[in-house]
Write an enzyme that holds these catalytic residues in place. Structure first.
Site, mmCIF file in Angstrom:
data_model
loop_
_atom_site.group_PDB
_atom_site.id
_atom_site.type_symbol
_atom_site.label_atom_id
_atom_site.label_comp_id
_atom_site.label_asym_id
_atom_site.label_seq_id
_atom_site.Cartn_x
_atom_site.Cartn_y
_atom_site.Cartn_z
ATOM 1 N N HIS A 9 41.862 -46.893 165.931
ATOM 2 C CA HIS A 9 42.547 -48.255 165.703
ATOM 3 C C HIS A 9 42.588 -48.339 164.306
ATOM 4 C CE1 HIS A 9 42.591 -52.751 167.046
ATOM 5 N NE2 HIS A 9 43.274 -52.576 166.120
ATOM 6 N N HIS A 11 45.326 -49.493 161.216
ATOM 7 C CA HIS A 11 46.906 -49.474 160.934
ATOM 8 C C HIS A 11 47.106 -49.098 159.656
ATOM 9 C CE1 HIS A 11 47.326 -52.756 164.317
ATOM 10 N NE2 HIS A 11 46.192 -52.894 163.911
ATOM 11 N N GLU A 192 41.740 -59.698 171.510
ATOM 12 C CA GLU A 192 41.175 -60.052 170.219
ATOM 13 C C GLU A 192 40.917 -61.623 170.008
ATOM 14 O OE1 GLU A 192 44.002 -58.851 167.107
ATOM 15 O OE2 GLU A 192 42.626 -58.941 165.520
ATOM 16 N N ASP A 270 40.425 -50.853 161.992
ATOM 17 C CA ASP A 270 41.542 -51.666 161.910
ATOM 18 C C ASP A 270 42.368 -51.745 160.714
ATOM 19 O OD1 ASP A 270 43.143 -53.506 163.351
ATOM 20 O OD2 ASP A 270 41.855 -55.147 163.479
ATOM 21 N N ASP A 271 42.055 -52.430 159.785
ATOM 22 C CA ASP A 271 42.843 -52.724 158.374
ATOM 23 C C ASP A 271 41.818 -52.729 157.322
ATOM 24 O OD1 ASP A 271 45.452 -53.590 159.433
ATOM 25 O OD2 ASP A 271 44.306 -54.648 160.421
HETATM 26 N N1 HPA Z 1 45.639 -57.577 165.402
HETATM 27 C C1 HPA Z 1 46.992 -57.751 165.539
HETATM 28 N N2 HPA Z 1 47.912 -57.122 164.732
HETATM 29 C C2 HPA Z 1 47.668 -56.609 163.697
HETATM 30 C C3 HPA Z 1 46.058 -56.335 163.487
HETATM 31 C C4 HPA Z 1 45.329 -56.664 164.453
HETATM 32 O O1 HPA Z 1 44.042 -56.771 164.201
HETATM 33 N N3 HPA Z 1 46.127 -55.602 162.368
HETATM 34 C C5 HPA Z 1 47.403 -55.250 161.908
HETATM 35 N N4 HPA Z 1 48.348 -55.916 162.747
HETATM 36 ZN ZN ZN Z 2 44.514 -53.593 165.084
#
Ligand code: HPA
Ligand code: ZN
Length: 319
Positions: A9, A11, A192, A270-271
């Site tokens: 996971h 991005h 989430e 994630d990011d």
């Molecule tokens: N959630 C939804 N969209 C996203 C996320 C996330 O954590 N990170 C980048 N786009």
């Molecule tokens: Zn994500």
């Protein structure tokens, strides 16, 4: 030595560090509305998912050429190697680029260029997961999927991301059905910010094999039982949940309870450029805050390979 792991996971646009953003802005003659990387970093105080997404999409303006996308992916892979990542399944958001005039092929060729050398350069196998933006029209997702048909050798799966609450996944049923017909695997963000019902929806309507985040599943015992019994993996991102205020504090994160309930939970970043840490920092953070046992940490790493889309022989060799 960090424990060997897969990251599932992540991005790629969320690995854009402020320094690289400024370097790409200069290379492409783009002005950023921040004085320098430190001023940009100061903007990373988010109230929720949407406030993060606003900045995340804005900064993508610096990504224009295949080389930009390749440099972005290469920087992530180099960093991931240091964290013990052996396999990475990497999200990208094509609609966020095509909407501002960057062709689909530029994005895919650039990212794939970097990924195709990751095994030799960093000892990391890798694959691309193409995400649809759930706050955009279904027709745009279908158009994006049609563009991907030329690149099926470079994309392993489709996903669904962006603003969750108020954007039901069920609208994308036909898109995911078509993706499956094309031989693509299916995952989706759910649970989430949105409630457990959103997780049921991606399981029952989109028929995904893996749920991204899914932390709010813990509010529904029947759903927990389904996830456990069917061994449906959840790609959990602890630092992201705290930074986007889905969870108040790392010490209150449900990850340990997820493991205790027998769920196939994994830890991911994630990011990472925005949320204060790459994958090993997420492992270390939850291990300390939740007092995870060594066994639980090993389970998280093993789950990451079990949950991956690696072929059966490679997957079993890691287990
Ligand atoms: N959630 C939804 N969209 C996203 C996320 C996330 O954590 N990170 C980048 N786009
Ligand atoms: Zn994500």
């Amino acid at each position: 030595m960090p424990i060997p792991k897969a990251e599932l996971h992540l991005h790629i646009e969320g690995t854009l560090e402020p320094e690289l953003a400024f370097a790409l802005a200069e290379r492409n003659g783009i002005a950023l509305p921040f004085a320098d990387p430190d001023a940009l970093r100061e903007a990373y105080a988010f109230a929720d998912l949407q406030s993060f997404l606003d900045l995340y999409y804005e900064l993508m303006a610096v990504l224009r050429t295949p080389r930009d996308f390749a440099d972005l992916a290469d920087a992530y892979l180099r960093r991931a190697q240091a964290d013990g990542v052996r396999h990475a399944e990497i999200f990208f958001d094509p609609q966020a680029h095509t909407a501002r005039g960057v062709p689909f092929d530029v994005v895919v060729e650039g990212l794939h260029g970097a990924l195709s050398t990751s095994r030799d350069r960093y000892g990391i196998s890798s694959a691309l997961i193409m995400c649809f933006l759930r706050d955009q029209p279904v027709d745009s997702a279908l158009e994006t999927l049609a563009s991907a048909e030329r690149h099926l050798d470079k994309i392993i799966a489709v996903g669904l991301d962006s603003a969750e609450v108020g954007n039901p996944a069920a609208r994308f049923a036909a898109v995911f059905e078509r993706a499956r017909e094309l031989g693509l695997r299916c995952v989706a963000h759910a649970g989430e910010e949105g409630p457990a019902e959103y997780v049921w929806e991606v399981l029952d309507v989109l028929r995904v094999e893996r749920v991204d985040h899914g932390i709010r599943s813990m509010e529904d015992p029947e759903l927990v039982e389904r996830l456990r019994a069917e061994r449906i993996p959840l790609t959990v991102c602890p630092f992201s949940n705290v930074r986007l205020r889905a969870v108040d504090h790392l010490g209150f994160h449900p990850l340990k309870r997820m493991l205790e309930a027998g769920l196939v939970a994994t830890v991911n970043s994630d990011d990472p450029a925005y949320f204060g840490g790459y994958v090993q920092e997420n492992y270390d953070g939850v291990a300390a805050a939740l007092e995870l046992t060594d066994d639980q940490i090993c389970t998280l790493a093993r789950n990451s390979f079990e949950a991956s889309f690696l072929d059966e022989a490679t997957r079993s060799a890691y287990l």
